[in-house]
Design an enzyme around this catalytic site. Structure first.
Site, mmCIF file in Angstrom:
data_model
loop_
_atom_site.group_PDB
_atom_site.id
_atom_site.type_symbol
_atom_site.label_atom_id
_atom_site.label_comp_id
_atom_site.label_asym_id
_atom_site.label_seq_id
_atom_site.Cartn_x
_atom_site.Cartn_y
_atom_site.Cartn_z
ATOM 1 N N GLY A 15 0.851 -1.194 0.000
ATOM 2 C CA GLY A 15 0.000 0.000 0.000
ATOM 3 C C GLY A 15 0.886 1.244 0.000
ATOM 4 C CB ALA A 16 4.399 1.592 -1.074
ATOM 5 C CG ASP A 19 -3.842 9.997 2.517
ATOM 6 O OD1 ASP A 19 -3.351 10.805 1.705
ATOM 7 O OD2 ASP A 19 -4.430 10.329 3.570
ATOM 8 C CE LYS A 22 1.050 9.357 -2.746
ATOM 9 N NZ LYS A 22 -0.094 9.773 -3.520
ATOM 10 C CG HIS A 231 -6.737 6.394 17.961
ATOM 11 N ND1 HIS A 231 -5.846 5.428 17.606
ATOM 12 C CD2 HIS A 231 -7.014 7.067 16.809
ATOM 13 C CE1 HIS A 231 -5.593 5.505 16.309
ATOM 14 N NE2 HIS A 231 -6.289 6.488 15.804
HETATM 15 C C1 BG6 Z 1 -6.539 8.147 12.472
HETATM 16 C C2 BG6 Z 1 -7.950 8.340 11.989
HETATM 17 O O1 BG6 Z 1 -6.382 6.904 13.082
HETATM 18 O O2 BG6 Z 1 -6.238 9.163 13.436
HETATM 19 C C3 BG6 Z 1 -8.148 9.740 11.408
HETATM 20 O O3 BG6 Z 1 -8.233 7.367 10.991
HETATM 21 C C4 BG6 Z 1 -7.714 10.782 12.406
HETATM 22 O O4 BG6 Z 1 -9.517 9.932 11.058
HETATM 23 C C5 BG6 Z 1 -6.316 10.488 12.914
HETATM 24 O O5 BG6 Z 1 -7.752 12.057 11.764
HETATM 25 C C6 BG6 Z 1 -5.953 11.428 14.030
HETATM 26 O O6 BG6 Z 1 -4.603 11.232 14.364
HETATM 27 P P1 BG6 Z 1 -3.778 12.394 15.077
HETATM 28 O O7 BG6 Z 1 -2.472 11.766 15.352
HETATM 29 O O8 BG6 Z 1 -3.730 13.526 14.099
HETATM 30 O O9 BG6 Z 1 -4.567 12.741 16.304
#
Ligand code: BG6
Length: 470
Positions: A15-16, A19, A22, A231
């Site tokens: 998938g290089a 997005d 990159k 997250h």
């Molecule tokens: C990604 C999500 O995991 O985390 C994105 O897919 C989100 O939608 C991004 O914008 C946020 O990451 P960070 O590090 O900018 O808080």
């Protein structure tokens, strides 16, 4: 993150041309090179569907590094980095990739959409790229309990769990890692870090950006699966886990896992979903989610999610945890606030004080990286007037150095084979189990104006408290 280069190995990015490669992976590898933290030997093999030559891939990588690298682009560094890069189109097959891997060990990074995981894992295995491979898998790890189990089974059909690194880039952020040092490297916090002293905890991941042209991805994902279930849950587990006996991967991951074991499964009444309509963010007019490219005009996908959850163990029973995340919110900020119990006001009543604001400890993960403690102080003057004041620590002023990007830390750890900051299969499974009742019975989405803190129902969810950021 190590201070010396990891063992020799090749790095394969599947998938290089996408997005993530990159914006994050190629710049992170370049910065590791600049810092002398790439293996002494090994190729970086890009692989994707696009039929591009090695030269075109290098041009693309150079452009990505110029735009996104933390340390910028240095022609001399590029000259020594670029010879590592090579490219294979997937149409040529993974046997070609294997032929390019000249070393016994390698990292294989799956930076591809979830729908391509299963076939790619089979193809990688069929090409003989199992022994000596560490496999990095990008979230989302499935979209519910069932699909996540199918993915885990597919991975385990070919790879041992010790070879698998499920990346959640929040765990690579310096301030997120600092949560454990803050909690377990200071003696003063441990005794107050429980239901005895803590009234509630809030965690906000607010983004001012929209879906950034990722309509198709977002329509399948939504805020709940994109950020909240992974997250936010990961950060929460660090905030609430017990101290591990040692700082090795399994000891840390065992303690995090116990938090998930104690979390009460969510119910629909614990959840608010929202979707942004047009509005203004930072003084600029932006369109609503339904007007974005690739979004169904009647989509019910949420761009905001808030939950109230409970951790039913001896440390946390009775303390509500409120988590929320959203796109197109007032501003970009990720922070956790620990709200302590109020001090009794009795002593101050004769002086006319009816209420005291609670002490709070706020851990800001981004954009500033800081920790702030709020407490009460007597304002100068003849009367007893009580005002909240703060004590703050910021990374910038204390360390005066820019921390590594999360992906640099995680790629380096992956090359070292250190799984501490990666999610384990059983914990991912439990995290899905906790949210599954809500996935089966999603409350309707509520509109909120772009540029606000989300729908009003999220303010009601946290009552009688208030969001710290509002
Ligand atoms: C990604 C999500 O995991 O985390 C994105 O897919 C989100 O939608 C991004 O914008 C946020 O990451 P960070 O590090 O900018 O808080």
């Amino acid at each position: 993150m190590s201070l010396t280069p990891p063992p020799d190995q090749d790095i394969v990015i599947i998938g290089a041309t996408g997005d993530l490669a990159k914006r994050k992976l190629l710049p992170a590898l370049y910065n590791l090179h600049v810092g002398g933290l790439l293996p002494a030997k090994g190729k970086i093999i890009g692989c994707a569907r696009s039929e591009v030559s090695d030269d075109q891939f290098c041009e693309m990588a150079a452009a990505a590094i110029k735009e996104f690298s933390r340390t910028g682009f240095d022609a001399a560094q590029w000259k020594t980095f670029q010879p590592r890069l090579t490219y294979v189109a997937t149409s040529e097959g993974y046997d070609e990739v294997r032929k390019l891997c000249l070393l016994p060990d390698r990292l294989v990074y799956l930076s591809i959409p979830p729908s391509a995981f299963s076939a790619t894992i089979d193809a990688v295995a069929a090409a003989g790229l199992v022994e000596g491979t560490r496999l990095i898998v990008e979230k989302p790890f499935g979209r519910d309990v069932e699909s996540s189990r199918q993915l885990a089974d597919k991975i385990h059909e070919h790879f041992e769990e010790s070879q698998v690194l499920r990346i959640d880039h929040y765990l690579g952020k310096e301030t997120v890692q600092n949560i454990l040092v803050f909690r377990f490297g200071n003696s003063v916090f441990e005794k107050v870090w429980s239901r005895d002293m803590i009234e509630h905890v809030q965690f906000t991941v607010a983004e001012s950006i929209g879906i950034e042209g990722r309509g198709a991805f977002y329509e399948e994902t939504g805020a709940f699966r994109d950020i909240l279930q992974n997250h936010a849950f990961q950060v929460l587990s660090l905030l609430t886990m017990e101290a591990p006996a040692t700082f090795d991967a399994e000891a840390v991951r065992d303690e995090k896992h116990k938090v998930f074991e104690s979390m009460r499964p969510l119910e629909a009444c614990d959840v608010v979903r929202g979707q942004y309509t047009s509005g203004a963010v930072g003084g600029e007019r932006v369109e609503g989610y339904l007007e974005e490219d690739g979004v169904h005009p009647e989509s019910q996908v949420e761009t905001f999610a808030a939950v109230r959850l409970c951790i039913d163990n001896w440390r946390w029973a009775g303390v509500p945890f409120y988590l929320r995340t959203g796109k197109r919110m007032t501003r970009q900020v990720t922070e956790a606030t620990i709200v302590f119990r109020q001090a009794p006001v009795h002593f101050f009543r004769p002086m006319g004080v009816q209420e005291l604001a609670p002490n709070t400890l706020t851990i800001t993960i981004q954009p500033e990286e800081s920790i702030t403690f709020k407490f009460m102080a007597k304002a100068p003057g003849p009367d007893v007037e009580i005002e909240p004041v703060t004590m703050s620590f910021t990374y910038d002023s204390s360390f005066k150095q820019q921390p590594a990007e999360a992906y640099e830390t995680l790629l380096n750890d992956a090359m070292e084979g250190d799984q501490t900051l990666f999610a384990r299969a059983d914990s991912v499974d439990l995290a899905w189990e906790i949210v599954q009742p809500v996935l089966d019975d999603m409350p309707p989405v509520q509109p909120y104006f772009a540029g606000t803190w989300g729908p009003r129902a999220a303010d009601e969810l946290i009552l009688p408290h208030k969001w710290h950021l509002r």
